[in-house]
Design a protein around this motif. Structure first.
Motif, PDB file in Angstrom:
ATOM      1  N   GLY A  54       0.834  -1.209   0.000  1.00  0.00           N
ATOM      2  CA  GLY A  54       0.000   0.000   0.000  1.00  0.00           C
ATOM      3  C   GLY A  54       0.865   1.255   0.000  1.00  0.00           C
ATOM      4  O   GLY A  54       0.570   2.225  -0.712  1.00  0.00           O
ATOM      5  N   LEU A  55       1.924   1.204   0.776  1.00  0.00           N
ATOM      6  CA  LEU A  55       2.848   2.347   0.842  1.00  0.00           C
ATOM      7  C   LEU A  55       3.498   2.594  -0.524  1.00  0.00           C
ATOM      8  O   LEU A  55       3.607   3.740  -0.989  1.00  0.00           O
ATOM      9  CB  LEU A  55       3.929   2.032   1.885  1.00  0.00           C
ATOM     10  N   LEU A  56       3.875   1.505  -1.198  1.00  0.00           N
ATOM     11  CA  LEU A  56       4.493   1.642  -2.530  1.00  0.00           C
ATOM     12  C   LEU A  56       3.493   2.213  -3.534  1.00  0.00           C
ATOM     13  O   LEU A  56       3.843   3.063  -4.357  1.00  0.00           O
ATOM     14  CB  LEU A  56       5.003   0.289  -3.022  1.00  0.00           C
ATOM     15  N   GLN A  57       2.232   1.757  -3.442  1.00  0.00           N
ATOM     16  CA  GLN A  57       1.207   2.265  -4.377  1.00  0.00           C
ATOM     17  C   GLN A  57       1.013   3.758  -4.180  1.00  0.00           C
ATOM     18  O   GLN A  57       0.822   4.504  -5.140  1.00  0.00           O
ATOM     19  CB  GLN A  57      -0.119   1.550  -4.132  1.00  0.00           C
ATOM     20  N   GLU A  58       1.059   4.172  -2.916  1.00  0.00           N
ATOM     21  CA  GLU A  58       0.883   5.592  -2.627  1.00  0.00           C
ATOM     22  C   GLU A  58       2.099   6.399  -3.101  1.00  0.00           C
ATOM     23  O   GLU A  58       1.963   7.503  -3.621  1.00  0.00           O
ATOM     24  CB  GLU A  58       0.718   5.756  -1.110  1.00  0.00           C
ATOM     25  N   SER A  59       3.300   5.803  -2.938  1.00  0.00           N
ATOM     26  CA  SER A  59       4.528   6.546  -3.262  1.00  0.00           C
ATOM     27  C   SER A  59       4.826   6.588  -4.761  1.00  0.00           C
ATOM     28  O   SER A  59       5.474   7.509  -5.235  1.00  0.00           O
ATOM     29  CB  SER A  59       5.732   5.919  -2.559  1.00  0.00           C
ATOM     30  N   TYR A  60       4.409   5.539  -5.492  1.00  0.00           N
ATOM     31  CA  TYR A  60       4.753   5.460  -6.926  1.00  0.00           C
ATOM     32  C   TYR A  60       3.508   5.212  -7.772  1.00  0.00           C
ATOM     33  O   TYR A  60       3.409   4.185  -8.442  1.00  0.00           O
ATOM     34  CB  TYR A  60       5.795   4.355  -7.164  1.00  0.00           C
ATOM     35  N   PRO A  61       2.537   6.168  -7.776  1.00  0.00           N
ATOM     36  CA  PRO A  61       1.316   5.947  -8.555  1.00  0.00           C
ATOM     37  C   PRO A  61       1.621   5.813 -10.045  1.00  0.00           C
ATOM     38  O   PRO A  61       0.865   5.188 -10.794  1.00  0.00           O
ATOM     39  CB  PRO A  61       0.475   7.199  -8.264  1.00  0.00           C
ATOM     40  N   ARG A 101      12.644   0.064 -13.390  1.00  0.00           N
ATOM     41  CA  ARG A 101      11.983   0.901 -14.406  1.00  0.00           C
ATOM     42  C   ARG A 101      12.096   2.391 -14.144  1.00  0.00           C
ATOM     43  O   ARG A 101      12.048   3.199 -15.079  1.00  0.00           O
ATOM     44  CB  ARG A 101      10.502   0.513 -14.488  1.00  0.00           C
ATOM     45  N   LEU A 102      12.187   2.772 -12.861  1.00  0.00           N
ATOM     46  CA  LEU A 102      12.131   4.208 -12.550  1.00  0.00           C
ATOM     47  C   LEU A 102      13.284   4.648 -11.640  1.00  0.00           C
ATOM     48  O   LEU A 102      13.058   5.312 -10.616  1.00  0.00           O
ATOM     49  CB  LEU A 102      10.794   4.541 -11.853  1.00  0.00           C
ATOM     50  N   PRO A 103      14.539   4.304 -11.971  1.00  0.00           N
ATOM     51  CA  PRO A 103      15.620   4.636 -11.039  1.00  0.00           C
ATOM     52  C   PRO A 103      15.767   6.143 -10.793  1.00  0.00           C
ATOM     53  O   PRO A 103      16.063   6.560  -9.675  1.00  0.00           O
ATOM     54  CB  PRO A 103      16.870   4.044 -11.709  1.00  0.00           C
ATOM     55  N   ARG A 104      15.505   6.952 -11.817  1.00  0.00           N
ATOM     56  CA  ARG A 104      15.671   8.403 -11.625  1.00  0.00           C
ATOM     57  C   ARG A 104      14.615   8.952 -10.658  1.00  0.00           C
ATOM     58  O   ARG A 104      14.921   9.729  -9.751  1.00  0.00           O
ATOM     59  CB  ARG A 104      15.599   9.131 -12.971  1.00  0.00           C
ATOM     60  N   LEU A 105      13.372   8.496 -10.848  1.00  0.00           N
ATOM     61  CA  LEU A 105      12.295   8.932  -9.950  1.00  0.00           C
ATOM     62  C   LEU A 105      12.574   8.438  -8.529  1.00  0.00           C
ATOM     63  O   LEU A 105      12.420   9.171  -7.545  1.00  0.00           O
ATOM     64  CB  LEU A 105      10.963   8.362 -10.449  1.00  0.00           C
ATOM     65  N   TYR A 106      13.033   7.186  -8.428  1.00  0.00           N
ATOM     66  CA  TYR A 106      13.373   6.620  -7.124  1.00  0.00           C
ATOM     67  C   TYR A 106      14.448   7.480  -6.443  1.00  0.00           C
ATOM     68  O   TYR A 106      14.342   7.818  -5.264  1.00  0.00           O
ATOM     69  CB  TYR A 106      13.856   5.180  -7.315  1.00  0.00           C
ATOM     70  N   ASP A 107      15.456   7.860  -7.211  1.00  0.00           N
ATOM     71  CA  ASP A 107      16.544   8.686  -6.683  1.00  0.00           C
ATOM     72  C   ASP A 107      15.990   9.994  -6.097  1.00  0.00           C
ATOM     73  O   ASP A 107      16.383  10.430  -5.011  1.00  0.00           O
ATOM     74  CB  ASP A 107      17.544   8.972  -7.811  1.00  0.00           C
ATOM     75  N   GLU A 108      15.044  10.608  -6.817  1.00  0.00           N
ATOM     76  CA  GLU A 108      14.454  11.870  -6.328  1.00  0.00           C
ATOM     77  C   GLU A 108      13.665  11.642  -5.032  1.00  0.00           C
ATOM     78  O   GLU A 108      13.749  12.421  -4.094  1.00  0.00           O
ATOM     79  CB  GLU A 108      13.501  12.454  -7.374  1.00  0.00           C
TER      80      GLU A 108
END
Ligand SMILES: C[S@@+](CC[C@H](N)C(=O)[O-])C[C@H]1O[C@@H](n2cnc3c(N)ncnc32)[C@H](O)[C@@H]1O
Length: 266
Positions: free
Chosen positions: A5-12, A100-107
């Motif tokens: 649930g936390l991941l869904q909220e953090s990475y819609p 898939r989203l390393p740049r977004l993850y980094d931010e």
């Protein structure tokens, strides 16, 4: 809230799909028994036999576990398959984000305390530093401007590529990105003076702490920034293992709250 649930909220924006499972690496397939909801994984494997073959080719020892799991669970009907796929994908959504989203993850994981969370107990000025479980290198790149050099050790290949690219983009020439695990670091005994982790310890705690001691020379310092809330008197086994092995416990401030950190001089 659950981890999924936390991941869904953090990475819609992630919108995970079954094809993402073909991005998993061998060390992640190895950990599916601990991470994946069992029935959901079995239903997805029944519906996608190519995925079973892919997992086994990538990590042959997983065949026995995956075959037994499929034998224990019936195939699902279409709606059930879709629900199981989503449940599985979000449960391991961090692995899909890394791919898939390393740049977004980094931010999103920006390490705003930087050296203030590190230097008072583990000064890195002029030191050989390891950032283990480095991810996108938030800690490695915070330490690099003052450290002698930093080994950023990370098992996920996409994140290693991301860090190498980030070093080039920022003109950083003292961060060396390496493949490895906390329980199996790719450096010789006594090679480092400071070892740092941020939210990256505890998969196999005793083996990891043995390895930390091996790579630190005499006088070397290990510091683990856990990201967990700093509550007085934590009594979990993670805490008691670290304290029994000589670690001091304290706090650091991140995101407006106090988080727990552990450190010890070898
Ligand atoms: C929550 S992330 C933290 C990343 C980074 N330290 C940061 O502060 O942004 C955990 C990282 O540890 C890596 N990891 C997973 N298992 C590991 C292991 N056994 N040894 C070392 N790193 C591991 C993951 O791939 C991921 O990059």
């Amino acid at each position: 809230m659950t981890y999924a649930g936390l991941l869904q909220e953090s990475y819609p924006e992630l919108a995970p799909r079954v094809e993402d499972l073909f991005l998993l690496e061998g060390h992640q397939i190895e950990r599916l028994p601990d991470r994946a909801p069992r029935r959901a994984l079995a239903v997805v494997l029944h519906a996608h036999p190519g995925l079973f073959r892919f997992f086994v080719v990538r990590h042959p020892p997983s065949e026995a576990f995956l075959s037994a799991l499929m034998a224990d669970h019936e195939p699902g009907i279409t709606r059930d398959v879709n629900e199981c796929a989503l449940a599985l994908l979000w449960e391991i959504g961090d692995w899909i984000v890394y791919q898939r989203l390393p740049r977004l993850y980094d931010e999103r994981v920006s390490f705003e305390p930087g050296l203030t969370a590190i230097n008072d107990v583990a000064p890195v000025m002029g030191k050989v530093v390891i950032d283990a479980g480095a991810g996108t290198g938030q800690v490695a790149f915070a330490a690099a401007p003052v450290a002698k050099h930093v080994f950023a050790v990370e098992p996920v290949s996409t994140l290693r590529s991301y860090m190498r690219d980030k070093a080039k983009r920022h003109g950083v020439d003292n961060v060396f990105v390496m493949d490895g695990f906390l329980h199996d670091l790719p450096v010789p005994r006594g090679a480092a003076e400071v070892l740092l982790t941020r939210q990256a310890i505890g998969w196999d705690l005793d083996a990891e702490l043995d390895e930390v001691e091996r790579v630190l020379g005499p006088g070397g310092i290990a510091l683990h920034l856990t990201g967990m809330p700093h509550r007085a008197g934590p009594d979990d086994s993670f805490h008691s293992t670290l304290v029994a092995r000589g670690y001091e416990v304290g706090s650091y401030r991140e995101g407006g709250t106090l988080k727990r950190r552990y450190w010890r001089q070898v």
